[in-house]
Design a protein around this motif. Structure first.
Motif, mmCIF file in Angstrom:
data_model
loop_
_atom_site.group_PDB
_atom_site.id
_atom_site.type_symbol
_atom_site.label_atom_id
_atom_site.label_comp_id
_atom_site.label_asym_id
_atom_site.label_seq_id
_atom_site.Cartn_x
_atom_site.Cartn_y
_atom_site.Cartn_z
ATOM 1 N N ALA A 79 -10.432 -16.929 22.988
ATOM 2 C CA ALA A 79 -10.739 -17.082 24.406
ATOM 3 C C ALA A 79 -9.843 -18.119 25.054
ATOM 4 N N THR A 80 -9.546 -17.880 26.331
ATOM 5 C CA THR A 80 -8.845 -18.844 27.160
ATOM 6 C C THR A 80 -9.544 -18.899 28.512
ATOM 7 N N GLY A 81 -9.008 -19.669 29.450
ATOM 8 C CA GLY A 81 -9.658 -19.874 30.740
ATOM 9 C C GLY A 81 -9.472 -18.712 31.688
ATOM 10 N N ALA A 82 -10.206 -18.769 32.778
ATOM 11 C CA ALA A 82 -10.141 -17.742 33.806
ATOM 12 C C ALA A 82 -9.986 -18.416 35.170
ATOM 13 N N PRO A 83 -8.753 -18.618 35.646
ATOM 14 C CA PRO A 83 -7.484 -18.245 34.990
ATOM 15 C C PRO A 83 -7.029 -19.311 34.011
ATOM 16 N N ALA A 84 -5.943 -18.982 33.303
ATOM 17 C CA ALA A 84 -5.265 -19.938 32.427
ATOM 18 C C ALA A 84 -3.981 -20.381 33.115
ATOM 19 N N PHE A 85 -3.702 -21.670 33.061
ATOM 20 C CA PHE A 85 -2.636 -22.246 33.876
ATOM 21 C C PHE A 85 -1.377 -22.579 33.068
ATOM 22 N N TYR A 86 -0.258 -22.597 33.796
ATOM 23 C CA TYR A 86 1.007 -23.139 33.301
ATOM 24 C C TYR A 86 0.799 -24.604 32.962
ATOM 25 N N PRO A 87 1.418 -25.156 31.922
ATOM 26 C CA PRO A 87 2.278 -24.498 30.932
ATOM 27 C C PRO A 87 1.511 -24.018 29.704
ATOM 28 N N ASP A 146 -0.617 -16.487 33.507
ATOM 29 C CA ASP A 146 -2.000 -16.113 33.215
ATOM 30 C C ASP A 146 -2.088 -14.905 32.285
ATOM 31 N N ASP A 147 -1.124 -14.788 31.363
ATOM 32 C CA ASP A 147 -1.081 -13.638 30.450
ATOM 33 C C ASP A 147 -0.945 -14.134 29.016
ATOM 34 N N PRO A 148 -2.066 -14.422 28.350
ATOM 35 C CA PRO A 148 -1.980 -14.956 26.989
ATOM 36 C C PRO A 148 -1.415 -13.961 25.989
ATOM 37 N N THR A 149 -1.510 -12.658 26.283
ATOM 38 C CA THR A 149 -0.996 -11.666 25.336
ATOM 39 C C THR A 149 0.512 -11.740 25.173
ATOM 40 N N SER A 150 1.195 -12.395 26.117
ATOM 41 C CA SER A 150 2.649 -12.541 26.010
ATOM 42 C C SER A 150 3.055 -13.532 24.931
ATOM 43 N N GLY A 151 2.116 -14.409 24.545
ATOM 44 C CA GLY A 151 2.456 -15.466 23.607
ATOM 45 C C GLY A 151 3.279 -16.567 24.230
ATOM 46 N N GLU A 152 3.442 -16.541 25.553
ATOM 47 C CA GLU A 152 4.266 -17.531 26.250
ATOM 48 C C GLU A 152 3.377 -18.596 26.873
ATOM 49 N N GLY A 153 3.765 -19.829 26.676
ATOM 50 C CA GLY A 153 2.950 -20.964 27.074
ATOM 51 C C GLY A 153 2.447 -21.664 25.826
ATOM 52 N N PHE A 154 2.173 -22.960 25.948
ATOM 53 C CA PHE A 154 1.862 -23.757 24.763
ATOM 54 C C PHE A 154 0.652 -23.222 24.007
ATOM 55 N N GLU A 155 -0.480 -23.046 24.698
ATOM 56 C CA GLU A 155 -1.685 -22.641 23.970
ATOM 57 C C GLU A 155 -1.622 -21.187 23.516
ATOM 58 N N ALA A 156 -0.969 -20.326 24.279
ATOM 59 C CA ALA A 156 -0.796 -18.946 23.821
ATOM 60 C C ALA A 156 0.019 -18.916 22.534
ATOM 61 N N ILE A 188 6.557 -25.936 18.661
ATOM 62 C CA ILE A 188 5.903 -25.300 19.807
ATOM 63 C C ILE A 188 5.689 -26.312 20.924
ATOM 64 N N THR A 189 5.272 -27.518 20.556
ATOM 65 C CA THR A 189 5.077 -28.572 21.547
ATOM 66 C C THR A 189 6.383 -28.892 22.250
ATOM 67 N N GLN A 190 7.454 -29.022 21.493
ATOM 68 C CA GLN A 190 8.754 -29.313 22.082
ATOM 69 C C GLN A 190 9.191 -28.209 23.038
ATOM 70 N N GLU A 191 8.973 -26.968 22.638
ATOM 71 C CA GLU A 191 9.420 -25.834 23.458
ATOM 72 C C GLU A 191 8.673 -25.741 24.777
ATOM 73 N N TRP A 192 7.337 -25.890 24.736
ATOM 74 C CA TRP A 192 6.545 -25.596 25.924
ATOM 75 C C TRP A 192 6.090 -26.816 26.705
ATOM 76 N N LEU A 193 6.056 -27.993 26.079
ATOM 77 C CA LEU A 193 5.575 -29.179 26.784
ATOM 78 C C LEU A 193 6.650 -30.246 26.952
ATOM 79 N N ALA A 194 7.825 -30.023 26.423
ATOM 80 C CA ALA A 194 8.920 -30.972 26.623
ATOM 81 C C ALA A 194 10.111 -30.248 27.233
#
Length: 305
Positions: free
Chosen positions: A70-78, A83-93, A288-294
């Motif tokens: 589960a994720t939020g409704a909506p889920a926010f950048y980054p 708002d598409d967790p199925t893409s695997g893009e974004g830190f938590e996805a 993953i942290t470096q890629e999406w949060l740095a």
């Protein structure tokens, strides 16, 4: 508003936003869920009742052959891009898919559902196997739910408007003449006074709303927030602002740790913790942290030495 150093009184406390609530607690609605997203390559969506045989040595999941996250409704950048967790893009996805893989579930075996922040941390049965929405790990929450080992340790960051003297700083020495503001009683204010130690005492506000208002009005040069809050403020709330720098997570000893939420006494908790430990030890979580949060957010790391 005319804030003065050490204590300024502005507007009453308001909710800062979905991301801030996730980091510090929530005033969000506690009802309902939204759409279920089926795993890639399938048309089926999971039900929320019953448990099934485990995969990869983990405990049973609520639906056969898949793991429901589960994720939020909506889920926010980054945390989740577009708002598409199925893409695997974004830190938590990205974290979710990496963890699922370690638990024996490939990307096609991951199903996404949505919950409100408060709903997920209430006691009782869940419509998910695990949930990540920047939940701080606290003893109070662990009375009603299981929480995993941390997958992220937050740090402090600087938000400033374009042209601020805080822009371009690479060390705390570059910040000595910057006029800072922060909410009273926060780790961010403590970080300013203990670590940055600017020449001018910081402006102090009753809440983050006051600090943001002062920044927008150019009454201060920069505001300090934890990184999740900083990303939300700059990306959603204050036009023309950006995260101009972030600090190492171990700087100043002011950190907050995020963990997955599971049903109390879940059979998956131990397996999930093993997966997080493996990803921590092999460096994948750091990557993953470096890629999406740095790198992705473009916020340089400011050294404190």
């Amino acid at each position: 508003m005319r804030p003065s150093p050490i204590l300024s009184r502005l507007v009453p406390a308001l909710a800062v936003g979905a991301l801030v609530l996730a980091a510090c607690g929530s005033d969000g609605d506690s009802s309902g869920t939204s759409d279920t997203l089926a795993p890639a390559g399938t048309d089926a969506a999971p039900g929320a009742e019953g448990t099934t045989a485990p995969i990869g040595g983990c405990g049973p999941t609520i639906d056969d052959g898949v793991i429901t996250i589960a994720t939020g409704a909506p889920a926010f950048y980054p945390w989740v891009i577009d708002d598409d967790p199925t893409s695997g893009e974004g830190f938590e996805a990205a974290v979710a898919y990496a963890v699922a893989g370690e638990m024996g579930y490939d990307a096609e075996s991951v199903v996404w559902v949505r919950t409100t922040f408060d709903e997920a941390i209430q006691p009782g049965a869940k419509n998910f196997d695990m949930n990540l929405q920047q939940y701080s790990i606290t003893p109070e929450r662990q009375e009603n739910i299981d929480m995993s080992l941390p997958y992220y340790t937050s740090n402090q960051a600087i938000v400033a408007l374009d042209g601020s003297p805080a822009e371009g700083a690479t060390t705390v020495a570059d910040l000595k003449d910057v006029k800072f503001g922060a909410q009273v009683g926060t780790t961010s204010l403590q970080f300013i006074t203990d670590v940055i130690q600017p020449n001018q005492e910081p402006f102090v506000y009753d809440d983050n709303v006051g600090a943001k208002a002062a920044l927008e009005a150019n009454q201060i040069d920069a505001a300090v927030f934890d990184l999740p809050t900083a990303l939300y403020v700059s990306g959603v709330e204050i036009e023309g602002s950006s995260v101009v720098g972030q600090f190492p997570a171990d700087a100043g000893g002011t950190t907050d740790q995020f963990g997955f939420v599971l049903e109390k006494d879940s059979a998956l908790t131990s397996c999930l913790n093993d997966a997080i430990t493996t990803l921590t030890d092999n460096g994948e979580l750091d990557a993953i942290t470096q890629e999406w949060l740095a790198d992705f957010t473009g916020a340089p790391v400011i050294t404190v030495d």
